[in-house]
Motif scaffolding. Sequence first.
Motif, short mmCIF file in Angstrom:
data_model
loop_
_atom_site.label_atom_id
_atom_site.label_comp_id
_atom_site.label_asym_id
_atom_site.label_seq_id
_atom_site.Cartn_x
_atom_site.Cartn_y
_atom_site.Cartn_z
N LEU A 34 0.47 -1.74 -0.05
CA LEU A 34 -0.08 -0.01 0.13
C LEU A 34 1.19 1.03 0.35
O LEU A 34 0.39 1.97 -0.36
CB LEU A 34 -0.76 0.39 1.03
N GLU A 35 1.95 1.06 0.44
CA GLU A 35 3.06 2.59 0.34
C GLU A 35 3.83 2.72 -0.90
O GLU A 35 4.04 3.80 -1.31
CB GLU A 35 4.31 2.25 1.39
N GLY A 36 3.45 1.20 -1.65
CA GLY A 36 3.92 1.71 -3.02
C GLY A 36 2.96 2.44 -3.78
O GLY A 36 3.40 2.84 -4.75
N VAL A 37 1.79 1.85 -3.46
CA VAL A 37 0.28 2.38 -4.04
C VAL A 37 0.42 3.76 -3.39
O VAL A 37 0.22 4.85 -4.29
CB VAL A 37 -0.55 2.37 -3.74
N ARG A 38 0.69 4.39 -2.70
CA ARG A 38 0.75 5.46 -1.52
C ARG A 38 1.96 6.60 -2.82
O ARG A 38 1.33 7.66 -2.94
CB ARG A 38 0.81 5.58 -0.04
N TRP A 57 -7.53 -7.07 -0.06
CA TRP A 57 -6.30 -6.41 0.06
C TRP A 57 -5.68 -7.01 0.52
O TRP A 57 -5.51 -6.33 2.28
CB TRP A 57 -5.87 -4.43 -0.06
N TYR A 58 -6.48 -8.47 1.62
CA TYR A 58 -7.38 -8.46 2.90
C TYR A 58 -6.38 -10.11 3.13
O TYR A 58 -5.79 -10.63 2.64
CB TYR A 58 -9.13 -9.30 3.31
N PRO A 59 -6.35 -10.21 4.78
CA PRO A 59 -5.36 -11.04 5.12
C PRO A 59 -5.64 -12.57 4.19
O PRO A 59 -6.41 -13.01 3.92
CB PRO A 59 -5.84 -11.37 6.32
N ASP A 74 -9.38 -6.31 8.05
CA ASP A 74 -7.75 -6.01 8.11
C ASP A 74 -7.03 -6.21 6.81
O ASP A 74 -7.77 -6.14 5.51
CB ASP A 74 -7.66 -7.28 9.03
N ILE A 75 -6.03 -5.70 6.72
CA ILE A 75 -4.87 -5.92 5.47
C ILE A 75 -4.27 -6.99 5.67
O ILE A 75 -3.70 -7.30 6.64
CB ILE A 75 -4.51 -4.04 5.39
N GLU A 76 -3.54 -7.25 4.61
CA GLU A 76 -3.13 -8.35 3.91
C GLU A 76 -1.51 -7.94 5.15
O GLU A 76 -0.86 -6.97 4.68
CB GLU A 76 -2.21 -9.35 2.53
N PRO A 77 -0.49 -8.18 5.78
CA PRO A 77 0.46 -7.68 6.25
C PRO A 77 1.13 -7.40 5.64
O PRO A 77 1.75 -6.70 5.55
CB PRO A 77 0.46 -8.81 7.19
N PHE A 79 1.30 -6.22 2.59
CA PHE A 79 0.90 -5.11 2.34
C PHE A 79 0.72 -3.90 2.66
O PHE A 79 0.61 -2.89 2.24
CB PHE A 79 -0.39 -5.49 1.11
N GLY A 80 0.16 -3.87 4.29
CA GLY A 80 0.65 -2.91 5.35
C GLY A 80 -0.67 -3.29 5.97
O GLY A 80 -0.61 -4.40 6.68
N SER A 81 -1.03 -2.31 6.40
CA SER A 81 -2.06 -1.97 7.92
C SER A 81 -3.26 -2.10 7.08
O SER A 81 -3.11 -0.27 5.87
CB SER A 81 -1.19 -1.63 9.41
N LEU A 82 -4.04 -1.58 8.32
CA LEU A 82 -5.68 -1.37 8.13
C LEU A 82 -5.17 1.03 7.64
O LEU A 82 -6.02 1.20 7.75
CB LEU A 82 -5.94 -1.49 9.48
N GLU A 83 -4.60 0.87 8.84
CA GLU A 83 -4.03 2.51 9.37
C GLU A 83 -3.95 2.52 8.61
O GLU A 83 -3.80 4.00 7.65
CB GLU A 83 -3.32 2.79 10.22
N GLN A 84 -2.32 1.82 7.27
CA GLN A 84 -2.09 2.70 6.43
C GLN A 84 -3.15 2.22 5.00
O GLN A 84 -3.72 3.61 4.13
CB GLN A 84 -1.01 1.66 5.71
N ALA A 85 -4.23 1.67 4.97
CA ALA A 85 -5.18 1.55 4.35
C ALA A 85 -6.59 2.90 3.93
O ALA A 85 -6.52 3.43 3.21
CB ALA A 85 -6.28 0.56 3.87
N GLU A 86 -6.75 3.05 5.24
CA GLU A 86 -7.06 4.15 5.60
C GLU A 86 -6.60 5.70 4.81
O GLU A 86 -7.27 6.55 4.36
CB GLU A 86 -7.79 3.87 7.15
N ARG A 87 -5.82 5.56 5.23
CA ARG A 87 -4.55 6.82 4.43
C ARG A 87 -4.57 7.56 3.24
O ARG A 87 -4.48 8.19 3.09
CB ARG A 87 -3.10 6.56 5.56
N LEU A 88 -4.19 5.95 2.43
CA LEU A 88 -4.74 5.50 1.41
C LEU A 88 -5.87 6.13 0.57
O LEU A 88 -5.85 6.64 -0.02
CB LEU A 88 -4.20 4.14 1.17
N ILE A 89 -6.88 5.88 1.07
CA ILE A 89 -8.22 6.61 1.05
C ILE A 89 -8.51 7.97 1.24
O ILE A 89 -8.40 8.73 -0.66
CB ILE A 89 -9.44 4.91 1.48
N THR A 90 -7.92 8.32 2.41
CA THR A 90 -7.73 9.77 2.21
C THR A 90 -7.24 9.95 1.04
O THR A 90 -7.44 11.66 0.63
CB THR A 90 -7.23 10.55 3.15
#
Length: 547
Positions: A34-38, A57-59, A74-77, A79-90
Amino acid sequence: MHTRTDPAWWRNAVIYQVYVRSFADANGDGVGDLEGVRSRLTYLADLGADAIWFTPWYPSPMADGGYDVADYRDIEPRFGSLEQAERLITEARDLGLRTIVDIVPNHLSSVHPWFEEALADGPGSPARERFWFRPGRGKNGDEMPTHWVSSFSGDTWTRTVNPDGSPGEWYLHLFTPQQPDLNWSNTQVRAEHEDVLRFWFDRGVAGVRIDSAAMPVKDPLLPEVPARPGPGEHPFIDRDELHDIYRGWRAVADSYDDERILVGELWLDDARRFARYLRPDEMHTAFNFDFMTRPWEAKELRASIETTLAAHEPVHAPATWVLSNHDVTRPVTRYGRSDSSFAFAAKRFGTPSDPKLGHRRARAAALLTAALPGSLYIYQGDELGLPEVEDIPLDKLQDPMHFRSGGVDPGRDGCRVPLPWTTANTGAGEGAHAEPWLPPPAIWPGLSVEAQQHDPQSMLALYREMLRLRRSETDLENDQLSWLAASSGVIAFRRGTQFACVVNLGAEATPLPDQARLLLASGPLDGDQVPPDTAVWLHLPMVKIEE
């Protein structure tokens, strides 16, 4: 053109599909994240996308590329974390990019707590009622309950083992044994999925893509598949009971102030049955796979366009147009073959393809699809003109379609090889230390974003200009299409008062219409002649419309 703040954005949106583990690798472990996508959100916004669709993108144990979901919240580890997914969406929304997530209602992972509970609790337990557990047929129950064939080839039932070691019940899996099918007659299954929708909508997700949307409901009698099933008669495809489920989902989506959309993955041949899912109280849109699977022939593609638009018109839903996805042979390779159609059953190793021909046709196909009324989906890497990678070492292949076919089908890994971003790396992303999870071919650096970035003749430049014009041309705002008179082998149509698209799929050059002003061409023209396998966008005065 609808803007990125328009509530009707989805009617003609450009939606970019991200297959996370192959998009961009920020931490250098060889797997996209997810950080790569960001880090590439600006790239997607500049390309001209309105939304990003993420494959699961789930576990997940990744028995089927993430479509075996172990936890929907949740997010597949890797790929990242749920917090990272929320930040990406925003952050994506701040750039005008909405987020669509993938929901897989037909099945779960065999390591999901529900299935583990079902195995532990045994026959007759409430936990087993969430799935399709059945005793076997025959004297000792050794025969499968049905002879249904898997979408991935092979059997659809696996037998369990009782705590005492004796053979137990069988469970249904229309895909792999690691993906047990859910029983949608169970109220807990329905309530759970509606709650999952709310979970992601509450986090700012703008929509969901519904995987294998025609398959979740089964005939409880579990009959064999008829030789020629009539409408609604197939035991596990396009059951009428599905519509009540999706009405429930639509009610959840409509409960939010900002519009949340439902997008169905529907592989259905019957256009009328397809359109039923798009009634005003069900899905907003659904994938139009008919167009994608047709050969590069004017008659075939025009027939698909006409059938698609006619099916959508009564329910006032926009059509969708797509050339490929994470399951399908990439267009640059597909269109270079003598048989340029697509069918899963026909995939084989060693099928020849002309890369130059395929590249030329893929450029023309991009302009054709982007000019049609409705929404446009772009699979990551198609904007770079990436071919299917067909020489992946056999010991690197991971797709279950390959293994369950007995090694005959090359599987889908060839369109899932990590994207090339720079000319200096192996395709995983800057700072990569580990080898990508699928090995990139030697041609990848020359097709990278860096290599194409400033080349006005590149596929990337074509896509950027195409999407810029698609957004700025007011004639492309409506859902109308009028056919123009054209010779055999040519598709020509008008949108609005002055926009027109001409695609030459024939063997001979065709002249530009009189008084045409060229906006964009997929390849070089020969004076006022459009060469074979070339598409053009034009402004032209009103001319005679085909009867």
